[in-house]
Enzyme design. Structure first.
Site, mmCIF file in Angstrom:
data_model
loop_
_atom_site.group_PDB
_atom_site.id
_atom_site.type_symbol
_atom_site.label_atom_id
_atom_site.label_comp_id
_atom_site.label_asym_id
_atom_site.label_seq_id
_atom_site.Cartn_x
_atom_site.Cartn_y
_atom_site.Cartn_z
ATOM 1 N N ALA A 9 1.592 4.869 -0.458
ATOM 2 C CA ALA A 9 2.316 5.283 0.757
ATOM 3 C C ALA A 9 1.574 4.839 2.013
ATOM 4 C CB ALA A 9 2.513 6.798 0.748
ATOM 5 N N GLY A 131 6.371 -12.521 1.050
ATOM 6 C CA GLY A 131 6.954 -13.358 2.103
ATOM 7 C C GLY A 131 6.662 -12.746 3.465
ATOM 8 N N LYS A 186 -2.560 -17.262 1.795
ATOM 9 C CA LYS A 186 -2.276 -17.314 3.247
ATOM 10 C C LYS A 186 -3.128 -16.307 4.020
ATOM 11 C CE LYS A 186 0.030 -13.351 3.796
ATOM 12 N NZ LYS A 186 -0.190 -12.312 4.803
HETATM 13 N N1 LIG Z 1 1.291 -3.928 6.090
HETATM 14 C C1 LIG Z 1 2.024 -5.019 5.958
HETATM 15 O O1 LIG Z 1 2.621 -5.501 6.944
HETATM 16 C C2 LIG Z 1 2.177 -5.682 4.631
HETATM 17 C C3 LIG Z 1 1.352 -5.383 3.555
HETATM 18 N N2 LIG Z 1 1.510 -6.038 2.380
HETATM 19 C C4 LIG Z 1 0.604 -5.791 1.275
HETATM 20 O O2 LIG Z 1 0.778 -4.468 0.793
HETATM 21 C C5 LIG Z 1 -0.458 -4.008 0.236
HETATM 22 C C6 LIG Z 1 -0.754 -2.643 0.837
HETATM 23 O O3 LIG Z 1 -0.939 -2.839 2.226
HETATM 24 P P1 LIG Z 1 -0.627 -1.722 3.309
HETATM 25 O O4 LIG Z 1 0.367 -0.753 2.837
HETATM 26 O O5 LIG Z 1 -0.353 -2.418 4.571
HETATM 27 O O6 LIG Z 1 -2.070 -1.038 3.393
HETATM 28 P P2 LIG Z 1 -2.448 0.376 3.975
HETATM 29 O O7 LIG Z 1 -3.899 0.298 4.254
HETATM 30 O O8 LIG Z 1 -1.540 0.757 5.080
HETATM 31 O O9 LIG Z 1 -2.165 1.364 2.773
HETATM 32 C C7 LIG Z 1 -2.781 1.268 1.544
HETATM 33 C C8 LIG Z 1 -2.405 2.516 0.753
HETATM 34 O O10 LIG Z 1 -2.969 2.423 -0.544
HETATM 35 C C9 LIG Z 1 -3.625 3.631 -0.834
HETATM 36 N N3 LIG Z 1 -4.732 3.351 -1.729
HETATM 37 C C10 LIG Z 1 -5.929 2.810 -1.412
HETATM 38 N N4 LIG Z 1 -6.711 2.749 -2.505
HETATM 39 C C11 LIG Z 1 -5.990 3.284 -3.501
HETATM 40 C C12 LIG Z 1 -6.251 3.534 -4.866
HETATM 41 N N5 LIG Z 1 -7.444 3.224 -5.388
HETATM 42 N N6 LIG Z 1 -5.300 4.081 -5.624
HETATM 43 C C13 LIG Z 1 -4.124 4.393 -5.094
HETATM 44 N N7 LIG Z 1 -3.798 4.207 -3.806
HETATM 45 C C14 LIG Z 1 -4.729 3.655 -3.029
HETATM 46 C C15 LIG Z 1 -4.086 4.187 0.493
HETATM 47 O O11 LIG Z 1 -4.248 5.584 0.427
HETATM 48 C C16 LIG Z 1 -2.923 3.787 1.398
HETATM 49 O O12 LIG Z 1 -1.912 4.754 1.357
HETATM 50 C C17 LIG Z 1 -1.510 -5.069 0.595
HETATM 51 O O13 LIG Z 1 -1.774 -5.863 -0.530
HETATM 52 C C18 LIG Z 1 -0.853 -5.902 1.667
HETATM 53 O O14 LIG Z 1 -1.271 -7.256 1.650
HETATM 54 C C19 LIG Z 1 2.495 -6.933 2.181
HETATM 55 C C20 LIG Z 1 3.362 -7.246 3.185
HETATM 56 C C21 LIG Z 1 3.248 -6.663 4.494
HETATM 57 O O1 LIG Z 2 1.358 -9.964 4.652
HETATM 58 C C1 LIG Z 2 1.680 -9.572 5.749
HETATM 59 C C2 LIG Z 2 2.895 -10.023 6.432
HETATM 60 O O2 LIG Z 2 3.724 -10.786 5.609
HETATM 61 C C3 LIG Z 2 0.797 -8.628 6.475
HETATM 62 O O3 LIG Z 2 -0.313 -9.298 6.890
HETATM 63 P P1 LIG Z 2 -1.662 -8.518 7.216
HETATM 64 O O4 LIG Z 2 -2.102 -7.868 5.926
HETATM 65 O O5 LIG Z 2 -2.586 -9.596 7.675
HETATM 66 O O6 LIG Z 2 -1.373 -7.516 8.284
#
Ligand SMILES: NC(=O)C1=CN([C@@H]2O[C@H](COP(=O)(O)OP(=O)(O)OC[C@H]3O[C@@H](n4cnc5c(N)ncnc54)[C@H](O)[C@@H]3O)[C@@H](O)[C@H]2O)C=CC1
Ligand SMILES: O=C(CO)COP(=O)(O)O
Length: 321
Positions: A9, A131, A186
């Site tokens: 989340a 993407g 990327k």
């Molecule tokens: N934020 C964005 O714009 C985008 C993110 N992503 C990808 O989504 C993935 C998650 O990124 P975000 O949600 O942005 O990061 P975030 O830092 O906002 O959230 C990560 C979540 O994972 C949880 N978490 C951390 N360690 C954990 C564990 N050991 N077990 C279970 N939960 C755990 C955290 O509590 C947090 O809720 C990354 O790989 C990122 O590259 C992909 C596209 C866009």
């Molecule tokens: O993957 C992402 C957008 O497509 C998010 O990029 P960042 O993890 O660098 O914020």
């Protein structure tokens, strides 16, 4: 309507929950911390996405069992946490469609999300959703297009249908390797682009770096069996352009801080850092030329200054493009 599960989340998992629920799909959003989950369920807000209200069809829970009622589960925990999470949740998640939304390569094993799913949940259908898609944009209902990759074309078409919304247009692919490596690589290039801008090297240098970085992404991914067309699509080129050119990207901002010699919050998720180390090690072992990735890994680990890295990149033997 089939309930969709989302594990993680954070910003992205929550953004996906918002867009899917806004399109009328019931969603179970799993957060690892019960206090956080409870607060989010009550307040319908999260500090990760200021100003966004969770639609009614989203249920937030810290219990894994409700995910057993979801045939489709999106995995949006950070890449370095994926293997540990899936090992702990395999009893509940095996035999489902598991769609990895995390972007990276596992440092401990050198594996991508699909291999980790196959190892931990062997009866699951593995897929990748990737993407150009900043969480804040998705949550606000701004439009984008993504790649949904699944080796089985029939299951891929079902997932494409199930996860597309009026603002999220999903294109199908069967090239899961290309899709996951495009998204992983990327982020390394986004750190490099951030360094270039942070160090004041200019927009021309960034464009040159993106182009050579893209060549490097193709070289690495194709050596692992990816199709070059996949890298040229949304999951590769599309996301490369987004993250190398926007300060919304955490990878870009981290690189910019390195370039300026400024502090960067270590609690922010920067997937490209661990992935640069993992990919640099694989590239070296397999003899794949990855000068930008090697430089990023060395700068992150303090083995080389930015000035030295730039000098090394510019003084490589002159060659054909
Ligand atoms: N934020 C964005 O714009 C985008 C993110 N992503 C990808 O989504 C993935 C998650 O990124 P975000 O949600 O942005 O990061 P975030 O830092 O906002 O959230 C990560 C979540 O994972 C949880 N978490 C951390 N360690 C954990 C564990 N050991 N077990 C279970 N939960 C755990 C955290 O509590 C947090 O809720 C990354 O790989 C990122 O590259 C992909 C596209 C866009
Ligand atoms: O993957 C992402 C957008 O497509 C998010 O990029 P960042 O993890 O660098 O914020």
């Amino acid at each position: 309507m089939t309930r969709i599960g989302i594990a993680g989340a954070g910003a992205f998992g929550t953004a996906l929950a918002v867009t899917l629920a806004s399109a009328g799909r019931p969603v179970t959003l799993w957060a690892r911390d019960p206090v956080f989950a409870d607060r989010m369920m009550q307040s319908r807000e999260t500090p990760r996405l200021p100003g966004i209200v969770l639609p009614d069809p989203v249920t937030v829970t810290a219990e894994l069992d409700p995910l057993a009622g979801c045939e489709t589960v999106l995995l949006s925990v950070p890449m370095q946490a994926l293997a540990g999470f899936l090992k702990g949740a395999a009893m509940v998640l095996d035999a489902r469609a598991l769609i990895a939304c995390c972007k990276g390569v596992d440092m401990a094993t050198g594996r991508g999300p699909s291999a980790i799913i196959a190892e931990t949940c062997p009866r699951a259908t593995a897929a990748i959703l990737t993407g150009p898609s900043f969480a804040a944009d998705i949550a606000r209902g701004l439009p984008t297009a993504l790649t949904l990759a699944c080796r089985d074309p029939r299951r891929g078409a079902e997932l494409q249908e199930r996860l597309s919304t009026p603002t999220l247009r999903l294109y199908r692919s069967t090239d899961i390797t290309g899709a996951e490596l495009g998204g992983a690589l990327k982020n390394i290039m986004a750190i490099a682009a951030g360094i270039v801008i942070g160090a004041g090297l200019g927009d021309s240098a960034r464009a040159a770096l993106m182009t050579r970085g893209f060549a490097e992404m193709q070289r690495f991914a194709c050596a692992h069996g990816a199709e070059p067309e996949t890298l040229a699509g949304l999951s590769g080129f599309g996301d490369l352009v987004l993250t190398c050119t926007s300060a919304q990207s955490r990878n870009f901002r981290y690189g910019a801080a390195l370039g300026k010699g400024a502090w960067f919050d270590p609690d922010v998720t920067v997937e490209g850092a661990a992935t640069a180390r993992a990919v640099a090690a694989i590239a070296q072992a397999r003899g794949i030329e990855m000068p930008v990735t090697q430089s990023v890994a060395q700068v992150i680990d303090g083995q080389r200054s930015i000035a030295e890295a730039v000098k090394t990149l510019l003084s490589r033997p002159l060659k054909e493009e």
